[in-house]
Structures are given as structure tokens and as C-alpha cells.
Write an enzyme that holds these catalytic residues in place. Structure first.
Site, PDB file in Angstrom:
ATOM      1  N   CYS A  12      -2.416  93.741 -97.710  1.00  0.00           N
ATOM      2  CA  CYS A  12      -2.985  92.645 -98.494  1.00  0.00           C
ATOM      3  C   CYS A  12      -2.687  91.356 -97.714  1.00  0.00           C
ATOM      4  O   CYS A  12      -1.913  91.353 -96.750  1.00  0.00           O
ATOM      5  CB  CYS A  12      -2.347  92.592 -99.877  1.00  0.00           C
ATOM      6  SG  CYS A  12      -0.582  92.259 -99.820  1.00  0.00           S
ATOM      7  N   HIS A  40       7.590  97.649 -97.470  1.00  0.00           N
ATOM      8  CA  HIS A  40       8.007  99.026 -97.735  1.00  0.00           C
ATOM      9  C   HIS A  40       7.311  99.984 -96.780  1.00  0.00           C
ATOM     10  O   HIS A  40       6.510 100.824 -97.177  1.00  0.00           O
ATOM     11  CB  HIS A  40       7.703  99.397 -99.193  1.00  0.00           C
ATOM     12  CG  HIS A  40       8.612  98.707-100.145  1.00  0.00           C
ATOM     13  ND1 HIS A  40       8.188  98.138-101.314  1.00  0.00           N
ATOM     14  CD2 HIS A  40       9.941  98.465-100.082  1.00  0.00           C
ATOM     15  CE1 HIS A  40       9.215  97.578-101.932  1.00  0.00           C
ATOM     16  NE2 HIS A  40      10.284  97.760-101.200  1.00  0.00           N
ATOM     17  N   HIS A  73       8.114  89.086-101.208  1.00  0.00           N
ATOM     18  CA  HIS A  73       8.531  89.131-102.615  1.00  0.00           C
ATOM     19  C   HIS A  73       9.222  87.857-103.068  1.00  0.00           C
ATOM     20  O   HIS A  73       9.374  87.612-104.260  1.00  0.00           O
ATOM     21  CB  HIS A  73       9.550  90.258-102.838  1.00  0.00           C
ATOM     22  CG  HIS A  73       9.027  91.612-102.522  1.00  0.00           C
ATOM     23  ND1 HIS A  73       7.855  92.067-103.010  1.00  0.00           N
ATOM     24  CD2 HIS A  73       9.540  92.620-101.786  1.00  0.00           C
ATOM     25  CE1 HIS A  73       7.654  93.309-102.582  1.00  0.00           C
ATOM     26  NE2 HIS A  73       8.664  93.659-101.825  1.00  0.00           N
ATOM     27  N   CYS A  95       4.950  85.331-100.275  1.00  0.00           N
ATOM     28  CA  CYS A  95       3.503  85.286-100.487  1.00  0.00           C
ATOM     29  C   CYS A  95       3.163  84.050-101.324  1.00  0.00           C
ATOM     30  O   CYS A  95       3.829  83.803-102.349  1.00  0.00           O
ATOM     31  CB  CYS A  95       3.037  86.550-101.203  1.00  0.00           C
ATOM     32  SG  CYS A  95       1.296  86.447-101.648  1.00  0.00           S
ATOM     33  N   HIS A 123      11.979  95.047-109.867  1.00  0.00           N
ATOM     34  CA  HIS A 123      11.149  94.704-108.711  1.00  0.00           C
ATOM     35  C   HIS A 123      11.666  93.386-108.111  1.00  0.00           C
ATOM     36  O   HIS A 123      11.914  92.421-108.836  1.00  0.00           O
ATOM     37  CB  HIS A 123       9.690  94.560-109.147  1.00  0.00           C
ATOM     38  CG  HIS A 123       8.742  94.558-107.994  1.00  0.00           C
ATOM     39  ND1 HIS A 123       8.591  93.467-107.166  1.00  0.00           N
ATOM     40  CD2 HIS A 123       7.918  95.515-107.509  1.00  0.00           C
ATOM     41  CE1 HIS A 123       7.703  93.766-106.226  1.00  0.00           C
ATOM     42  NE2 HIS A 123       7.278  95.001-106.411  1.00  0.00           N
ATOM     43  N   GLU A 125      10.272  90.997-106.563  1.00  0.00           N
ATOM     44  CA  GLU A 125       9.472  89.793-106.881  1.00  0.00           C
ATOM     45  C   GLU A 125       9.825  89.274-108.278  1.00  0.00           C
ATOM     46  O   GLU A 125      10.012  88.071-108.478  1.00  0.00           O
ATOM     47  CB  GLU A 125       7.982  90.155-106.822  1.00  0.00           C
ATOM     48  CG  GLU A 125       7.116  88.997-107.269  1.00  0.00           C
ATOM     49  CD  GLU A 125       5.776  89.449-107.820  1.00  0.00           C
ATOM     50  OE1 GLU A 125       5.157  90.363-107.247  1.00  0.00           O
ATOM     51  OE2 GLU A 125       5.352  88.885-108.841  1.00  0.00           O
ATOM     52  N   THR A 161       2.924  89.799-110.051  1.00  0.00           N
ATOM     53  CA  THR A 161       1.604  89.701-109.391  1.00  0.00           C
ATOM     54  C   THR A 161       0.922  91.064-109.252  1.00  0.00           C
ATOM     55  O   THR A 161      -0.299  91.145-109.267  1.00  0.00           O
ATOM     56  CB  THR A 161       1.726  89.068-107.987  1.00  0.00           C
ATOM     57  OG1 THR A 161       2.622  89.852-107.211  1.00  0.00           O
ATOM     58  CG2 THR A 161       2.202  87.641-108.047  1.00  0.00           C
ATOM     59  N   CYS A 190      -2.298  89.293-109.154  1.00  0.00           N
ATOM     60  CA  CYS A 190      -2.996  89.198-107.875  1.00  0.00           C
ATOM     61  C   CYS A 190      -4.057  90.304-107.811  1.00  0.00           C
ATOM     62  O   CYS A 190      -3.787  91.445-108.172  1.00  0.00           O
ATOM     63  CB  CYS A 190      -1.977  89.352-106.747  1.00  0.00           C
ATOM     64  SG  CYS A 190      -2.705  89.730-105.174  1.00  0.00           S
ATOM     65  N   SER A 218       7.094 102.899-101.060  1.00  0.00           N
ATOM     66  CA  SER A 218       6.185 101.824-101.469  1.00  0.00           C
ATOM     67  C   SER A 218       5.603 102.159-102.839  1.00  0.00           C
ATOM     68  O   SER A 218       4.848 103.113-103.001  1.00  0.00           O
ATOM     69  CB  SER A 218       5.063 101.686-100.428  1.00  0.00           C
ATOM     70  OG  SER A 218       3.917 101.110-101.020  1.00  0.00           O
TER      71      SER A 218
HETATM   72 FE1  F3S Z   1       0.001  90.998-101.590  1.00  0.00          FE
HETATM   73 FE2  F3S Z   1       0.757  88.616-102.308  1.00  0.00          FE
HETATM   74 FE3  F3S Z   1      -0.874  89.973-103.811  1.00  0.00          FE
HETATM   75  S1  F3S Z   1       2.010  90.129-101.308  1.00  0.00           S
HETATM   76  S2  F3S Z   1      -0.307  92.101-103.477  1.00  0.00           S
HETATM   77  S3  F3S Z   1      -1.331  89.199-101.790  1.00  0.00           S
HETATM   78  S4  F3S Z   1       0.846  88.748-104.492  1.00  0.00           S
END
Ligand code: F3S
Length: 294
Positions: A12, A40, A73, A95, A123, A125, A161, A190, A218
Site C-alpha cells: 500500500c 511484517h 504504524h 503513514c 495492534h 497502530e 485505519t 484507509c 502479517s
Molecule cells: Fe497502508 Fe497507511 Fe493504509 S500503511 S494500509 S496506506 S493507513
């Protein structure tokens, strides 16, 4: 036999950004390390290690002047403070979507809301968002956790997210039923995860076998595999191409491929190369990896 790649698969945006930052750091040849595994994926962690950016478990393992990479994270404010106090240079690969969730958590707490984070308690994050959202923040990951939410006038809701949207909506509806008050809801979810899941599910119904590539540690790869396995009887979760063999695809016409958000392109490409070289494959890649949204 034909290989078909899910429309969305692999890295991602946030993971790609973090990995690119770490490899640039490796090229700079500075003494450095990541705080915890960057992603991961054990193969990538090992590669970074050999290139001079090892994974370290705590800030105690860093010396003044070194560079510490914060992974996608994110980390809590105390970790930034501790890194500054140790005179470390911070390379912040959090991120931007996670950073936004952290800031929203902090803003909700400052505006007098009780921050309620819907997500997995353990988790990393979620742990980082909790640290930004302050000592009153509470995490709920299922409906039965709602009983732990203290009574408040104002609730500020955030979502991990990568949490499943349908599950979030179910928990939120139950929360609003059991805890009345003013609500401010920040949809910090996300799309990357749901795009990968939807694309894999669409393909799973159209193929005879499905290969899901990614680290066994993961969570998003494992979840992809579980979803695919519900729709395709011959679903396989592999970490690397070395786990593939012809027997897996006996009597199959169409093979689907997807990969978790932390699976590097080169591992996906290697798996495709190995499959194409199997006798029964005719090298008919319906969609090249370059065309897929990886
Ligand atoms: Fe990836 Fe960031 Fe979404 S790490 S899964 S783009 S919150």
C-alpha cells in the site's frame, strides 16, 4: 493454465513510502536502525539488515547520533521525546493516514471528548493512536467491549485505519445505542485494505486455485487468505516462491494471485516466474504486475 493478478495487491502507499525511506537511508550508509520490524515481511527485514538498517526492539539499543526509523504504524509522543533526549536523528515513516488519526485523537481529547478507538487492542497502530489520544482513551474491538466504555457527555470515535468497515459500523451502532451523548465520528479508515480484499474476493469466484503471498506474521495477508479460502477451495498462503509446486495446481485452468500490503514486488514477481516455469503453465499472464495497482 492462466495466471490472473488481483487488481489491487501488494504494497500500500504507506508501506511503500516507509520501505523507500529505509532503503534510501541504507544507501546513505549512516549508522541506523528501525524501531521494531519496519513491515511484517521477514525477507525484507533481513534484506534491510544486510544493507545496514537492522531492526532493533527498543531505543536502548541506539547510540547518540544514530538514526532511528519510526515505522508506518507510528509511535506515541513519549517515543519522540525519548529519541530526542538520546540525541537520535528521527526518520519518521509513520503513514500519513496514521498520523492523521493520531492528530485527530489528540484534538478530540483536547476538545473534551472521550476518545473511543474502534480497532484491535494489540495492534501497534492502535497503541500509537491511544498514546496521542491521552490517558482517557479507550479501545473497543467488539460489541461486548462496549460495557468497558465509561459514561461521558461527548464521545469522539476513531477507527484503526485497517479495520473492516462493516464491522466498524456494527460496533458503532451498538455503541450509540448503549451510550447516549454527543458523538463526533472521525472515519479514519484507509481504503487500501478494503480495495485489496474486494479485488481478491472478485477474483476468488472466477479461479480454480488462489495463491496469497505474504508474511505469515502479517495480519492483513492472513485476513486476505481467510477471505479467499471461503470462496476458493484451493487457496494457498505462501511466504515465498519456494513453497510452490505443480501438485498445488493439478487440473486447474485459472490461478488467482494476490499479496498482502507488506509484500514486496520482487517476492510477487518471483512467485509468478516460478509458476510460469511450471510445465503446465502457458505463460499467459492476463494482467501484468505493472498494470495492477500494486
Ligand atoms: Fe497502508 Fe497507511 Fe493504509 S500503511 S494500509 S496506506 S493507513
Amino acid at each position: 493454465m492462466k495466471i490472473r493478478i488481483a487488481e489491487y495487491c501488494g504494497f500500500c502507499y504507506g508501506v511503500k513510502r516507509a520501505v523507500d525511506m529505509a532503503y534510501k537511508l541504507a544507501e546513505a550508509n549512516e549508522s541506523s536502525g528501525t524501531l521494531g520490524p519496519l513491515i511484517h515481511n521477514p525477507q525484507l527485514i533481513e534484506d534491510l539488515n544486510t544493507k545496514g538498517v537492522p531492526c532493533r526492539e527498543s531505543l536502548d539499543e541506539f547510540q547518540a547520533g544514530e538514526t532511528v526509523v519510526f515505522r508506518s504504524h507510528g509511535v506515541g509522543p513519549d517515543v519522540y521525546e525519548a529519541a530526542h533526549a538520546k540525541n537520535l536523528t528521527i526518520l519518521d515513516a509513520t503513514c500519513p493516514n496514521v498520523k492523521a488519526a493520531q492528530k485527530k485523537g489528540q484534538a478530540l481529547a483536547e476538545a473534551g471528548y472521550l476518545p473511543v478507538i474502534i480497532g484491535e487492542k494489540n495492534h501497534p497502530e492502535v497503541k500509537s493512536i491511544v498514546q496521542w489520544a491521552g490517558k482517557h482513551a479507550i479501545v473497543i474491538e467488539c460489541i461486548k467491549d462496549i460495557g468497558n466504555v465509561p459514561l461521558a457527555d461527548k464521545y469522539g470515535v476513531l477507527i484503526q485505519t485497517t479495520f473492516e468497515l462493516a464491522k466498524f459500523e456494527e460496533i458503532l451502532a451498538a455503541l450509540q445505542k448503549e451510550r447516549s451523548g454527543e458523538y463526533k465520528i472521525e472515519k479514519t479508515i484507509c481504503l487500501a485494505t478494503s480495495q485489496r480484499q474486494k479485488a481478491a474476493l472478485k477474483l476468488a469466484d472466477e479461479v480454480d486455485a488462489f495463491v496469497v503471498i505474504g508474511g505469515r506474521n502479517s495480519a492483513n495477508t492472513r485476513h486476505l487468505y481467510e477471505l479467499v479460502a471461503e470462496h476458493c477451495k484451493r487457496a494457498y498462503h505462501i511466504e515465498t516462491a519456494s513453497e510452490l509446486n505443480e501438485e498445488m495446481f493439478k487440473n486447474c485452468q485459472n490461478i488467482g494471485i494476490t499479496a498482502g500490503a507488506s509484500t514486496p514486488d520482487r517476492i510477487i514477481k518471483e512467485a509468478i516466474r516460478v509458476m510460469e516455469n511450471m510445465e503446465s503453465f502457458e505463460s499467459m499472464l492476463e494482467q501484468s504486475l505493472e498494470d495492477a495497482h500494486v
